[in-house]
Write an enzyme that holds these catalytic residues in place. Structure first.
Site, PDB file in Angstrom:
ATOM      1  N   ASP A  62       0.879  -1.159   0.000  1.00 60.56           N
ATOM      2  CA  ASP A  62       0.000   0.000   0.000  1.00 60.56           C
ATOM      3  C   ASP A  62       0.927   1.222   0.000  1.00 60.56           C
ATOM      4  OD1 ASP A  62      -1.587   2.208   0.773  1.00 60.56           O
ATOM      5  OD2 ASP A  62      -2.932   0.956   1.950  1.00 60.56           O
ATOM      6  N   VAL A  63       0.803   2.075  -0.992  1.00 59.45           N
ATOM      7  CA  VAL A  63       1.750   3.186  -1.113  1.00 59.45           C
ATOM      8  C   VAL A  63       1.637   4.187   0.027  1.00 59.45           C
ATOM      9  CG1 VAL A  63       1.997   3.026  -3.623  1.00 59.45           C
ATOM     10  CG2 VAL A  63       0.167   4.456  -2.649  1.00 59.45           C
ATOM     11  N   ASN A  89       2.622   6.589  -9.903  1.00 57.63           N
ATOM     12  CA  ASN A  89       1.448   6.468 -10.762  1.00 57.63           C
ATOM     13  C   ASN A  89       0.219   5.950 -10.024  1.00 57.63           C
ATOM     14  OD1 ASN A  89      -0.032   5.905 -13.436  1.00 57.63           O
ATOM     15  ND2 ASN A  89       0.181   3.844 -12.558  1.00 57.63           N
ATOM     16  N   TYR A 153     -10.630  13.701  -6.375  1.00 57.16           N
ATOM     17  CA  TYR A 153      -9.598  13.455  -7.378  1.00 57.16           C
ATOM     18  C   TYR A 153      -8.886  14.757  -7.746  1.00 57.16           C
ATOM     19  CZ  TYR A 153      -7.353  11.437 -11.485  1.00 57.16           C
ATOM     20  OH  TYR A 153      -6.427  11.007 -12.393  1.00 57.16           O
ATOM     21  N   LYS A 157      -4.900  15.482  -7.014  1.00 56.32           N
ATOM     22  CA  LYS A 157      -3.960  15.675  -8.115  1.00 56.32           C
ATOM     23  C   LYS A 157      -3.343  17.071  -8.093  1.00 56.32           C
ATOM     24  CE  LYS A 157      -3.944  11.622  -9.953  1.00 56.32           C
ATOM     25  NZ  LYS A 157      -2.714  10.807  -9.962  1.00 56.32           N
ATOM     26  N   THR A 188      -8.519   4.076 -19.689  1.00 54.77           N
ATOM     27  CA  THR A 188      -8.114   3.196 -18.595  1.00 54.77           C
ATOM     28  C   THR A 188      -9.354   2.678 -17.887  1.00 54.77           C
ATOM     29  OG1 THR A 188      -8.012   5.014 -17.002  1.00 54.77           O
ATOM     30  CG2 THR A 188      -5.983   4.524 -18.238  1.00 54.77           C
TER      31      THR A 188
END
Length: 289
Positions: A62-63, A89, A153, A157, A188
């Site tokens: 898990d980042v 990413n 989101y 970002k 995607t």
């Protein structure tokens, strides 16, 4: 301009099991890069790594977990001896009006997309300093033009973009380059999931060209590969995005006017509902890139 040949690199990619990350791994490996994939989809990532033509591997993490990501950085060093490029990413999305949001899901988007990027940079910076390497943060057009129904989101970002710009100044004297990659709607799993929700699909459909169209994955990732080769400060997955930074001061106003009009239209098309947010567009669950 100094170019970094992928054939000479060890590249770490978070969120590399599918979509942008997987395609980037395949294109870089085809150029000779050795790849380390990091993320939660361990089985899928291992299959991708096994299919690459170079010595590559996959690590489950898990980042947002500093301890686990530190262990991964150590494991990558043990396996490959160095790290030359790190691509942050990993990302997820969540859509719908803030007033009706599941705030745990909303917060998870910010945690993965922003905190996860910071953790990734933090644990790999010692290796990048050794190699005088390059860190690429995958951001979004949402960092330049935040959109309604995508507040989590957009905020995450925009924060990731700011993180990269600040980090660039911190590490330049150590020979480490930092870039930000901007992508518009790219083909995607995340974008396909967004299109399953009528409110978001309608909002996209009404966006002016070229902002609302979906772009093929391959050419966008080709631009990321070129950005890595050039150690670019800014990488634009679609060429038209280059025109946005000079006018970014106007974009919140433009989005505000157009977005308010779209929200009024959608509100009028649906009966009011209960809850703190009232009626309006539904809130889909978080979806992974």
């Amino acid at each position: 301009m100094t170019r970094a040949d992928p054939a000479d690199q060890v590249v770490v990619i978070t969120g590399g099991a599918r979509g942008v990350g997987e395609t980037l791994a395949r294109k870089l490996a085809a150029r000779g890069a050795r790849i380390a994939l990091v993320g939660l989809e361990a089985d899928r990532a291992r299959r991708v790594a096994a299919d690459l033509p170079t010595d590559s591997g996959a690590w489950h993490a898990d980042v947002t977990d500093v301890r686990r990501m530190t262990a991964v950085a150590d494991a990558v060093r043990d396996r490959f001896g160095r790290t030359d490029t790190v691509v942050a990413n990993a990302g997820i999305g969540y859509g719908g009006p803030l007033g009706r949001a599941d705030m745990a899901a909303w917060r998870r988007v910010v945690d993965v997309n922003l905190t996860g990027s910071a953790v990734t940079a933090h644990v790999f910076l010692p290796l990048l300093a050794e190699s005088r390497g390059y860190f690429l943060q995958v951001a979004s057009v949402a960092a330049l033009a935040p959109a309604p129904l995508l507040t989590a989101y957009s905020a995450s970002k925009a924060g990731a973009e700011a993180l990269a710009h600040g980090l660039r100044a911190e590490v330049a004297h150590r020979g480490v380059g930092v870039g930000v990659a901007y992508l518009s709607w790219t083909e995607t799993d995340m974008v396909r999931a967004v299109d399953r929700y009528p409110a978001l699909r309608e909002m996209r459909r009404r966006m002016p060209w070229p902002a609302g169209r979906t772009y093929p994955l391959g050419p966008a990732v080709d631009r990321l590969v070129t950005g890595i080769e050039r150690r670019a400060a800014h990488v634009y997955g679609q060429g038209w995005l280059r025109g946005l930074p000079p006018v970014r001061g106007c974009l919140p106003w433009l989005v505000g006017v157009a977005g308010a009009r779209e929200m009024r239209r959608q509100q009028g098309a649906r009966p009011s509902g209960g809850g703190s947010g009232g009626g309006g567009p539904e809130a889909p669950a978080a979806v992974a890139r």
